[in-house]
Design an enzyme around this catalytic site. Sequence first.
Site, short mmCIF file in Angstrom:
data_model
loop_
_atom_site.label_atom_id
_atom_site.label_comp_id
_atom_site.label_asym_id
_atom_site.label_seq_id
_atom_site.Cartn_x
_atom_site.Cartn_y
_atom_site.Cartn_z
N LEU A 133 0.85 -1.18 0.00
CA LEU A 133 0.00 0.00 0.00
C LEU A 133 0.88 1.23 0.00
O LEU A 133 1.97 1.23 0.58
CB LEU A 133 -0.89 0.02 1.25
CG LEU A 133 -1.88 -1.14 1.43
CD1 LEU A 133 -2.67 -0.94 2.73
CD2 LEU A 133 -2.83 -1.25 0.25
N ASP A 134 0.41 2.30 -0.63
CA ASP A 134 1.10 3.58 -0.53
C ASP A 134 1.24 3.93 0.95
O ASP A 134 0.40 3.55 1.78
CB ASP A 134 0.29 4.69 -1.21
CG ASP A 134 0.11 4.46 -2.69
OD1 ASP A 134 0.94 3.75 -3.27
OD2 ASP A 134 -0.86 5.01 -3.25
N ALA A 135 2.26 4.68 1.29
CA ALA A 135 2.47 5.07 2.68
C ALA A 135 1.22 5.74 3.26
O ALA A 135 0.84 5.50 4.41
CB ALA A 135 3.67 6.00 2.79
N ARG A 227 -6.67 6.29 -6.65
CA ARG A 227 -6.40 7.73 -6.55
C ARG A 227 -6.51 8.39 -7.93
O ARG A 227 -7.10 9.47 -8.07
CB ARG A 227 -5.03 7.94 -5.93
CG ARG A 227 -4.93 7.39 -4.52
CD ARG A 227 -3.51 7.36 -3.99
NE ARG A 227 -3.00 8.71 -3.76
CZ ARG A 227 -1.79 8.94 -3.27
NH1 ARG A 227 -0.97 7.94 -2.98
NH2 ARG A 227 -1.39 10.19 -3.07
#
Length: 284
Positions: A133-135, A227
């Site tokens: 996952l993205d931070a 996103r």
Amino acid sequence: MVGDTMILKFKVENKVSIKDFLKDKLTGRLFKVLSQNPNSFVVNNQIVKNYFEMKEGDLLEVVIPVIDSSHIIPVSKEFEILYEDEYLLIINKELDLATIPTRRHFTNSLANRVRSYYLRVGINSGIHFVNRLDAATSGIVVVAKNIYIADAMKTLIKTKKYLALVHGTIRESGTIQSQIQKEEGSIIKRVATSGDSAKTVYDVLKVLTDKTLLSATLLTGKTHQLRVHFSSINHPIVGDKLYGADDYEHLYLHSAYLEFIHPVTKKRVEIHSTPSWYDEVLHQ
């Protein structure tokens, strides 16, 4: 100590080389990794090469090695475990935490915490992230305890759902389909273009005054897919500094549901996770 060395055993029914026998049982990538280890293939208790010709009745053992993770600096900090067995560790990653060490987050990543956990409870294993996952994104992260399980899981995940709070009002469920590619001149940012290689299906959960809570199902797994997709329909995710513009402290995007077939037991497993911001949104 619990180790991630795993031995796959096969009874051979006809004359065949190891390479041909395993071509529909292991991915080419994993077979290549194993072939670089001189002890990976054992036939009738004898270590052999990957091109060895087997005969009917032979016992083939494929040794899945422990991958060293000592290069990851252990950092003792708690994390929430959603599921764990001999083969998998599934974690609820918190907001604003990188999955793997980077130059900016060399000792502040989920991998650092997992390494510390392994040492504390006596797990001698590599750290193999099945998904990242993205931070900024919170939620379900799957760690395999050996490379065979990591490789197998790539094709065994059936459903991935996220909770997302987006700007604006969306009253009906829908589908977003596009091509996603790197934005020219940017290392990180992606853009949606004409095409259909990335697909997201979303359902409306709650309509707020100027925002909408959605459940989004990924039918593909492109970088920054959710996103990019919601930004492309002018409903960027709240808190998205890269694809939107607002002053919210964090990104309202959470990996909330995962369904997969267990690579060893072959049973269906469902994992649920609720974001820290969920109650806040429901009571707006």
